[in-house]
Write a protein that holds these residues in place. Sequence first.
Motif, PDB file in Angstrom:
ATOM      1  N   LEU D 282      46.988  47.089  35.379  1.00 13.54           N
ATOM      2  CA  LEU D 282      45.833  47.299  36.255  1.00 13.54           C
ATOM      3  C   LEU D 282      44.580  47.512  35.418  1.00 13.54           C
ATOM      4  CD1 LEU D 282      44.988  47.594  39.183  1.00 13.54           C
ATOM      5  CD2 LEU D 282      45.333  50.042  38.964  1.00 13.54           C
ATOM      6  N   VAL D 283      44.727  48.340  34.401  1.00 14.85           N
ATOM      7  CA  VAL D 283      43.575  48.607  33.535  1.00 14.85           C
ATOM      8  C   VAL D 283      43.105  47.306  32.892  1.00 14.85           C
ATOM      9  CG1 VAL D 283      42.848  49.724  31.403  1.00 14.85           C
ATOM     10  CG2 VAL D 283      44.186  51.005  33.098  1.00 14.85           C
ATOM     11  N   ALA D 284      44.075  46.517  32.398  1.00 15.88           N
ATOM     12  CA  ALA D 284      43.717  45.252  31.755  1.00 15.88           C
ATOM     13  C   ALA D 284      42.991  44.353  32.748  1.00 15.88           C
ATOM     14  CB  ALA D 284      44.962  44.575  31.218  1.00 15.88           C
ATOM     15  N   ALA D 285      43.527  44.263  33.974  1.00 19.34           N
ATOM     16  CA  ALA D 285      42.917  43.392  34.974  1.00 19.34           C
ATOM     17  C   ALA D 285      41.509  43.865  35.310  1.00 19.34           C
ATOM     18  CB  ALA D 285      43.783  43.362  36.230  1.00 19.34           C
ATOM     19  N   LEU D 286      41.369  45.180  35.450  1.00 23.72           N
ATOM     20  CA  LEU D 286      40.050  45.715  35.765  1.00 23.72           C
ATOM     21  C   LEU D 286      39.067  45.437  34.638  1.00 23.72           C
ATOM     22  CD1 LEU D 286      40.960  49.123  37.455  1.00 23.72           C
ATOM     23  CD2 LEU D 286      39.880  47.132  38.504  1.00 23.72           C
ATOM     24  N   LEU D 287      39.570  45.590  33.406  1.00 27.85           N
ATOM     25  CA  LEU D 287      38.728  45.318  32.250  1.00 27.85           C
ATOM     26  C   LEU D 287      38.227  43.890  32.267  1.00 27.85           C
ATOM     27  CD1 LEU D 287      40.316  47.081  29.162  1.00 27.85           C
ATOM     28  CD2 LEU D 287      37.910  47.065  29.817  1.00 27.85           C
ATOM     29  N   VAL D 288      39.196  42.956  32.456  1.00 29.06           N
ATOM     30  CA  VAL D 288      38.838  41.542  32.461  1.00 29.06           C
ATOM     31  C   VAL D 288      37.821  41.278  33.560  1.00 29.06           C
ATOM     32  CG1 VAL D 288      39.689  39.226  32.915  1.00 29.06           C
ATOM     33  CG2 VAL D 288      40.993  40.778  31.440  1.00 29.06           C
ATOM     34  N   ALA D 289      38.131  41.795  34.749  1.00 32.29           N
ATOM     35  CA  ALA D 289      37.223  41.576  35.872  1.00 32.29           C
ATOM     36  C   ALA D 289      35.848  42.158  35.563  1.00 32.29           C
ATOM     37  CB  ALA D 289      37.797  42.218  37.131  1.00 32.29           C
ATOM     38  N   TRP D 294      30.249  41.523  34.374  1.00 30.47           N
ATOM     39  CA  TRP D 294      29.114  41.903  33.552  1.00 30.47           C
ATOM     40  C   TRP D 294      28.473  40.674  32.907  1.00 30.47           C
ATOM     41  CZ3 TRP D 294      28.770  42.280  27.972  1.00 30.47           C
ATOM     42  CH2 TRP D 294      27.607  42.927  27.554  1.00 30.47           C
ATOM     43  N   ARG D 295      29.334  39.755  32.464  1.00 32.78           N
ATOM     44  CA  ARG D 295      28.850  38.559  31.789  1.00 32.78           C
ATOM     45  C   ARG D 295      28.101  37.633  32.733  1.00 32.78           C
ATOM     46  NH1 ARG D 295      32.179  36.698  27.361  1.00 32.78           N
ATOM     47  NH2 ARG D 295      31.672  38.113  25.679  1.00 32.78           N
ATOM     48  N   ARG D 296      28.729  37.424  33.879  1.00 36.96           N
ATOM     49  CA  ARG D 296      28.204  36.356  34.729  1.00 36.96           C
ATOM     50  C   ARG D 296      27.340  36.861  35.853  1.00 36.96           C
ATOM     51  NH1 ARG D 296      32.588  31.912  35.971  1.00 36.96           N
ATOM     52  NH2 ARG D 296      33.731  31.868  34.030  1.00 36.96           N
ATOM     53  N   ARG D 297      27.231  38.173  35.938  1.00 35.90           N
ATOM     54  CA  ARG D 297      26.596  38.773  37.101  1.00 35.90           C
ATOM     55  C   ARG D 297      27.437  38.425  38.330  1.00 35.90           C
ATOM     56  NH1 ARG D 297      24.879  40.655  33.296  1.00 35.90           N
ATOM     57  NH2 ARG D 297      22.985  40.190  32.190  1.00 35.90           N
ATOM     58  N   VAL D 298      27.160  39.111  39.405  1.00 33.89           N
ATOM     59  CA  VAL D 298      27.994  38.909  40.588  1.00 33.89           C
ATOM     60  C   VAL D 298      27.752  37.531  41.194  1.00 33.89           C
ATOM     61  CG1 VAL D 298      28.986  40.464  42.290  1.00 33.89           C
ATOM     62  CG2 VAL D 298      26.883  41.090  41.091  1.00 33.89           C
ATOM     63  N   GLY D 299      28.764  37.055  41.888  1.00 35.72           N
ATOM     64  CA  GLY D 299      28.565  35.843  42.670  1.00 35.72           C
ATOM     65  C   GLY D 299      28.716  34.564  41.870  1.00 35.72           C
ATOM     66  N   ALA D 300      28.579  34.679  40.564  1.00 33.99           N
ATOM     67  CA  ALA D 300      28.646  33.459  39.766  1.00 33.99           C
ATOM     68  C   ALA D 300      30.059  32.912  39.686  1.00 33.99           C
ATOM     69  CB  ALA D 300      28.127  33.732  38.363  1.00 33.99           C
ATOM     70  N   THR D 301      31.052  33.729  40.036  1.00 34.06           N
ATOM     71  CA  THR D 301      32.425  33.276  39.926  1.00 34.06           C
ATOM     72  C   THR D 301      32.814  32.438  41.134  1.00 34.06           C
ATOM     73  OG1 THR D 301      32.907  35.470  40.729  1.00 34.06           O
ATOM     74  CG2 THR D 301      33.401  35.022  38.441  1.00 34.06           C
ATOM     75  N   GLY D 302      33.675  31.480  40.909  1.00 38.07           N
ATOM     76  CA  GLY D 302      34.125  30.599  41.984  1.00 38.07           C
ATOM     77  C   GLY D 302      35.129  31.328  42.864  1.00 38.07           C
ATOM     78  N   ARG D 303      35.453  30.701  43.977  1.00 36.22           N
ATOM     79  CA  ARG D 303      36.365  31.345  44.909  1.00 36.22           C
ATOM     80  C   ARG D 303      37.755  31.495  44.281  1.00 36.22           C
ATOM     81  NH1 ARG D 303      35.620  29.397  50.929  1.00 36.22           N
ATOM     82  NH2 ARG D 303      33.512  30.034  50.349  1.00 36.22           N
ATOM     83  N   GLY D 304      38.185  30.444  43.565  1.00 41.84           N
ATOM     84  CA  GLY D 304      39.511  30.489  42.938  1.00 41.84           C
ATOM     85  C   GLY D 304      39.602  31.629  41.940  1.00 41.84           C
ATOM     86  N   ALA D 305      38.560  31.731  41.117  1.00 38.57           N
ATOM     87  CA  ALA D 305      38.557  32.787  40.102  1.00 38.57           C
ATOM     88  C   ALA D 305      38.591  34.150  40.770  1.00 38.57           C
ATOM     89  CB  ALA D 305      37.324  32.648  39.220  1.00 38.57           C
ATOM     90  N   LEU D 306      37.860  34.243  41.880  1.00 42.11           N
ATOM     91  CA  LEU D 306      37.806  35.496  42.613  1.00 42.11           C
ATOM     92  C   LEU D 306      39.195  35.870  43.121  1.00 42.11           C
ATOM     93  CD1 LEU D 306      35.055  36.836  42.875  1.00 42.11           C
ATOM     94  CD2 LEU D 306      35.183  36.384  45.340  1.00 42.11           C
ATOM     95  N   VAL D 308      42.038  34.904  41.916  1.00 44.26           N
ATOM     96  CA  VAL D 308      42.889  35.284  40.792  1.00 44.26           C
ATOM     97  C   VAL D 308      42.603  36.727  40.383  1.00 44.26           C
ATOM     98  CG1 VAL D 308      43.341  34.864  38.347  1.00 44.26           C
ATOM     99  CG2 VAL D 308      43.182  32.947  39.934  1.00 44.26           C
ATOM    100  N   THR D 309      41.320  37.033  40.296  1.00 43.66           N
ATOM    101  CA  THR D 309      40.944  38.391  39.918  1.00 43.66           C
ATOM    102  C   THR D 309      41.497  39.397  40.920  1.00 43.66           C
ATOM    103  OG1 THR D 309      38.912  37.439  39.082  1.00 43.66           O
ATOM    104  CG2 THR D 309      39.001  39.830  39.240  1.00 43.66           C
ATOM    105  N   ALA D 310      41.292  39.089  42.191  1.00 41.98           N
ATOM    106  CA  ALA D 310      41.766  40.004  43.223  1.00 41.98           C
ATOM    107  C   ALA D 310      43.269  40.201  43.093  1.00 41.98           C
ATOM    108  CB  ALA D 310      41.426  39.459  44.599  1.00 41.98           C
ATOM    109  N   ALA D 311      43.990  39.083  42.924  1.00 42.64           N
ATOM    110  CA  ALA D 311      45.446  39.176  42.823  1.00 42.64           C
ATOM    111  C   ALA D 311      45.838  40.004  41.616  1.00 42.64           C
ATOM    112  CB  ALA D 311      46.050  37.787  42.737  1.00 42.64           C
TER     113      ALA D 311
END
Lengths: 338, 511, 353, 367
Positions: D282-289, D294-306, D308-311
């Motif tokens: 969980l910590v790793a996933a949160l870190l990655v997310a 932080w890198r892309r700012r919000v919203g810049a991620t695609g639906r698929g990536a979102l 994956v992150t959520a999962a």
Amino acid sequence: ACGSAGELNSTEDESALTVGLILEGPKNDKAFNESAYSGVLNAAKDNPDVVLKSTLENRHSTQEQTDAVGTLAPIVDVVVAAGAQFGPIFDVEAPKFPDTKFVTIGGYPAKHHDNVYSLAFDRVAAYVVGAIAVELTDSKTVGFLGGADIPPTNASMAAFKAAVADADPSVKVLSNIVGDFNDVSKAKAATAAMIADGADVLMSYLDAGVVGSYAAAQESGKDIPIFKLDLLECDAYPNIVGANVGDNTAAVETMLGGLATDTLEPAGVTIFAGLEDPKLQRVDLCPRYAEDPVVADLAQKTVAGILDGTIALPEEALNPRPEGPYRLGIDGPVKNAG
Amino acid sequence: MATAGGPSVRAHGDATVALELKGITKRFPGVTANDGIDLDVKRGEVHALLGENGAGKSTLMNIVFGLVAPDSGEIIVGGKRVTPHGPQEAAALGIGMVHQHFMLVPDMDVIENVALTSTRWPRMLKRENLRSELDALATAFGLGVSSKALVETLSVGERQRVEILKLLYRGAQLIILDEPSAALTPTEWQSLTAFLRTMTAEGKAVVLITHKLDEIMDVADRCTVLRDGRVVTTLDVATTDKATLARTMVGRDVSLRGSRAAAQVGDVVLEVEDVTLDEGGRRLLDGVSLQVRSGEVVGIAGVSGNGQNELVDVIVGLSRAATGRVTIDGREYSDLLTRGFTAAGGALVPESRHSEGVALDLSIWENLVAKELTRFTRHGVVDMAAARRHAVELSAMFDIRSPSVETGVKKLSGGNQQKVVLARELSRDPRLVIMFQPTLGLDAGAIEGVYRRINEQKLKGAAVLLISYELDEILSLTDRFAVMFGGRLGPMMTSENADVERVGLLMGGGR
Amino acid sequence: MELALSLAVVVCALGIAMIFVVVSGVPPAAGAGAFIDGAFGSQLNLAGTLSKMVPLTLVALAWIIAERAGRFHVGFPGQILVGGLFVSVVALKISGPSFVHLPLALLVGAAGGAVYAALAALLWAKRGVNEILSTLLLNLIALQLLAWWVRYPFHDPATPLALTPAFPESVRWPSLLRDTTLHWDVVLIPLAVVAVAYTLNRTVFGFRAKIVGSNLRFAEHAGISPQRVGTAALVLSGALAGIAGTSLVLAGNVPAMSEDFGSAYGFTGIAVALLARNSPIAVVPSALLFAALQQGAGVMEGTVGLSSSLSGLIQGLMIIFVLASTTVLHMWRRRRDSRRDVAANEPEGARAR
Amino acid sequence: MTAGLSLSPFDAAWLGSVLVLMTPLLIAGAGELISERAGVLNVGLEGMMLSGAFFAFYVAYLTGSPAVALVGGVAGGLVFGLVMGALVILAGADQIVAGVGINLAAIGLTSFLFDQIFGGQDQVIVATLGEAPIPVLSSIPYVGSALFGQDLLVYGAIALIVATWFVLFKSSWGLMIRSVGEMPQASRTAGISVAGVQWAGVLIAAGLGGLAGAYLSVVDVGIFKEQMTDGRGFLVLVAVIFGRWRPWGLVCACLILAAADGLQLRLANVTSVPRSVWVGLLVAALLVAGVRWWRRRVGATGRGALAVTAASILVPGGLLIFNPDVHLPDQLWRSLPYLLALSVLAAGVSRSRMPSRLGLQPLRHEG
Ligand SMILES: Nc1ncnc2c1ncn2[C@@H]1O[C@H](COP(=O)(O)OP(=O)(O)OP(=O)(O)O)[C@@H](O)[C@H]1O
Ligand SMILES: Nc1ncnc2c1ncn2[C@@H]1O[C@H](COP(=O)(O)OP(=O)(O)OP(=O)(O)O)[C@@H](O)[C@H]1O
Ligand SMILES: [Mg+2]
Ligand SMILES: [Mg+2]
């Protein structure tokens, strides 16, 4: 070391029992393979008839092992192979060479063949080790470090765990199978992990990998008593308790000797060697512990208990019994015959 | 001005001459790209080089930049005879060149791209120093571009500015721009002009290779016109006009090498309606409409890179137009790749013979049947005997000279390779034939053969679309033609008695 | 020229090997004798050599099919394993008469390899993932998958070893030569060679692959989709590797599947194809040579005590020499061609007489 | 089952083992990164590492000095680096094929030599390079000795990565290397010798590969074993891809690979996965997310990536809450890094970062 072609011809006379040895690893591994190799050499020393004709080492895969059997079977009288996988291989290959005898140490033949002689250790010595480990632990945590994920490893682990549970259920057993008997670096990492998790006595069920256990124990700065496997070397590390010995050397020597003197009868009966014959399986203690009355006494009592049946070993610690005939101990009565 | 590396040019002789070329000659196998060229470029001037495709402009400048070694002739920079070996030495002499295809690493930022050319020996990148120098240069010359941006995120115009910054940073005194506007938007061109003016005001010299007359009128001081590797003349732009330039460029006695056959013109075969194509925000084709009827040859003239490739790709089905439609005999064909086009009776002799026309590693017969595999296939198996027979027939018919049809196409001469393409394309009795630079690199005999084929197809009732950079070819072979410029197709003109001067103007982007 | 070069490569590699033989103290004649005897000397040894040829040939052909379409992949080890894995399902979960069971297993094994290759193919065609990188990863995954497979879902409860239950006779390749490792699957060698040679040289697919492999842009101009042809080639290639896996499992000596059954063939098969210079027919002698090396070296250790690792050394040397020699060939051709190019640019009339 | 949250596998020892497991990957990875940045995919790395392991061992056996042995290891890698360079750069042979050949040749050569030299005698164990604990830091309680009590090469590897990063992104050499892998034409017009840079890349990769092999044999354990690199060379290739051809990415990739390996060592015989693992995931996933956000700012991620992150957050979160009694096979843990690397490739994230000339033969007719 096994001589050139010229030598071979000169030694070959009618009465000789020529032997071909197949090893999964190198014959100088100071462990499992080396001890099998020594067994053949000893047998040759004891019985002038026995001649080691050739040794095939480093046969890692089933394919290579099968090829090795096919290579040696036609040119020797006895094929000796040490390692679990040779059981199924002999099941297939032995009937193709009815005039050749096959000896496996630790193999698991599933079929009955008249020319296959098999000896497998019931890994009960690990029970004794477990009992001593409970005695030695201060932290109430002991560790079992296994090599490859193969039957002897799992059986020994089961016996070890059973002993700990019987002696003191509050002692925790950490166990880890690193996947390889000789990967020193993995063994080192795994040992360090165990020590970190609190284990202060270890059974390092490894071949060359045990060096990694020593290194990790030394680097931890703690004084960790370690049991090793097979050959007893008390100087390799300051605190070796002893060795859990399934004596390949003796096993090979005995089997070959029996064949040479025609005393190993009948063929096709799988032999399960427990602690009956200390020559085959035992726990060797280093001087420091052999002289410790508590430890020595405990060892003796446990062995006695196992032999007289007061200590019952769990099923996983023993070899699965074959459908065909087998005997417990090299001189024990044949069971399951006919 | 901040300059790193490279000595600045100190003129010893005529202080006003930045570069002088004397009798430069360069022969490539089969062509003399430069034939005794004399040229002088003064400090503070923009000197334009004008000439048709293949006139030898790029070769000449590559020689100056040290990329190509001349066979003979002298290069004089700042009064001294020099022989630059490689771009490094040219740069040390204060010569910089922006290539038609940018030499930038897309994955690096601007600072890094500039630094790449400036040092040979390991050293730390002083990014901050570099950045302030670049920013200073950029403001001084009006080349606004963020020095921290990755090149791949930049527009074409910005990339060009990076290329120029690279040169300025290295202290270039003579800047060569090879067709710099080919990919620029008009606004970007405006800022480039502004920059060029700043440059010349600084006393630097610019050589501008271009096909566009407006640009020359706009920014150049003098213009040297090349034709077939020779200098035709050098004109003072102030005292000339576009018409003169155009005439000088193309207005030779048009040697009507081919001749037009008279044929019965029939129904419309190819109809291109208002085709538009965009890529990366640039409009490559802009409302192109075109009709080619059976029995006529229609030409598209123009300098290369004005949308011809894109138009052909759209027609044959290799790319999809954003808007508009293309039909053959009134039917649309939508299959991606060329299958729909071929099935509709289309044939194409592509521009790049080696990469698109043939597979060099395969044999003649394999190349000949490549597009008609199904014809020689039964149940997925190719009938080799039939295919070879067909190939042998075609080789005889099209006079492909080779030991046998098994010969690798790689081993044929250019003319015979082109015959392989012609044989494959024309033997299918196509309704529409597109010929794109069909005589490129061929010798006289082979060219004549190609012209004969064009007329033959016309007589057979096919519709022929001839796209060529050579005006001769267009004027002598086509019935009607239009000039393509900047992705647009100009007005249709009859080829007979065409006004060459007007054509030249159109090719240069004039009206 | 090519044949001569290939022979030179073999001679060089064997020559260097001989140096090592001498260094290790075995008279070269004895070493060579033992080797030849080990590879061909007896029925048993010959059978060993021939049975090793089967997977080597199949993998080499698999490489050639993909290579023809310009796709280089190194996924054979993984495809072999997955082929075997699929086979084990058919072998153990289905029973039937041999004439149905074995062909079915063969098909399913091919399908296994094909499916695994299809993963890489799709990643390439749809997502542009370099097939070398993806197959490298897929190999590593397949190894773990198999290790799990033989320990958990398909483990034989009767043995403590990591082994599947024994396959029924009905699904195993019948033995061709009694009491040797030779099974009827050797017929796959001529069959596969002919089939692949035929497919590549006679069928539309082969033709298209050749065009795509030699000039992608031209292929597009000719209406041939490189993606489609490339995918088909990769899948076919995987199917062949899957058949190699089938053969290793169903004609292997132990009638069950362990985790190490495919270990040696995935990469060596590539070497076989290279030495054959990607000609399906030439694969036969090339595979014979490599199989003999593996077989003969094992026996050599038994008879004259020469380490069997020598064979690995020779095989490695062979690949390096093949590459080096190809280069020599290319350089020689280029020089010749550039001379010709100069000539080609003279006016046509001067030459056409 | 007690519900208490113990951090059990994630302790100092795990940290220490991760460092040790990571070191050879990092060393070889640094070289491979440079080579790949210069456009040469060095599939022969496994062979070079093996060769380095053997020659280091042999030199240690002859000289008794682990330090000299490291030089032997580098030389052992370089031998095959020269072969690779000659085949690929001089002769323009296919990189993958050459690499496959080198791997087979190295396995054959090292096995054969080992057999010839050491086959007849008792197993040789050579002296290893000892630990070099950093004086004060190593006595920090809990993590001190794990982090700062390691051998020199562990620190060396980290220094090497810093150096690699510096060379690649802060020095003019790095520009040359990257431009060659990205756009050799541009390098050539800038007066850079493409072949020269690629030679350097290949030799650096080979030398560091050899050093990594030496780490395995003479630094960590003092033993050589046939094929002891055991696929680590391929793992390094994976790490470089996974790390998207960046030094810090490489460190992350090696960390993940080593952490997974270390974790798998620890979890091997635990009957059910401890809660702390879900916490770790969980910590790793949160870190990655977090980093992505932080890198892309919000919203810049695609639906698929979102998704994956959520999962990747919800799954371990759920597992943490319900703490089911699961025993995941070791094999799954072991293949996890490869599956991850594959998905990174498939997601197309890496493609954009891949040196565009990677694995391709040199351009011949470029002016
Ligand atoms: N102490 C032992 N008890 C029983 N069998 C053993 C022992 N040591 C080794 N073996 C046998 O040797 C085989 C190989 O063990 P291990 O994997 O450690 O060898 P290796 O030579 O390191 O192989 P690899 O190179 O494939 O890792 C085991 O599967 C086992 O059958
Ligand atoms: N490397 C080369 N090898 C052979 N021929 C060449 C080479 N470079 C140029 N040529 C030939 O030399 C002639 C002049 O080419 P050059 O590129 O200088 O023309 P250009 O005026 O720049 O044309 P464009 O307007 O199309 O850029 C052409 O016929 C061309 O084919
Ligand atoms: Mg041009
Ligand atoms: Mg030009």
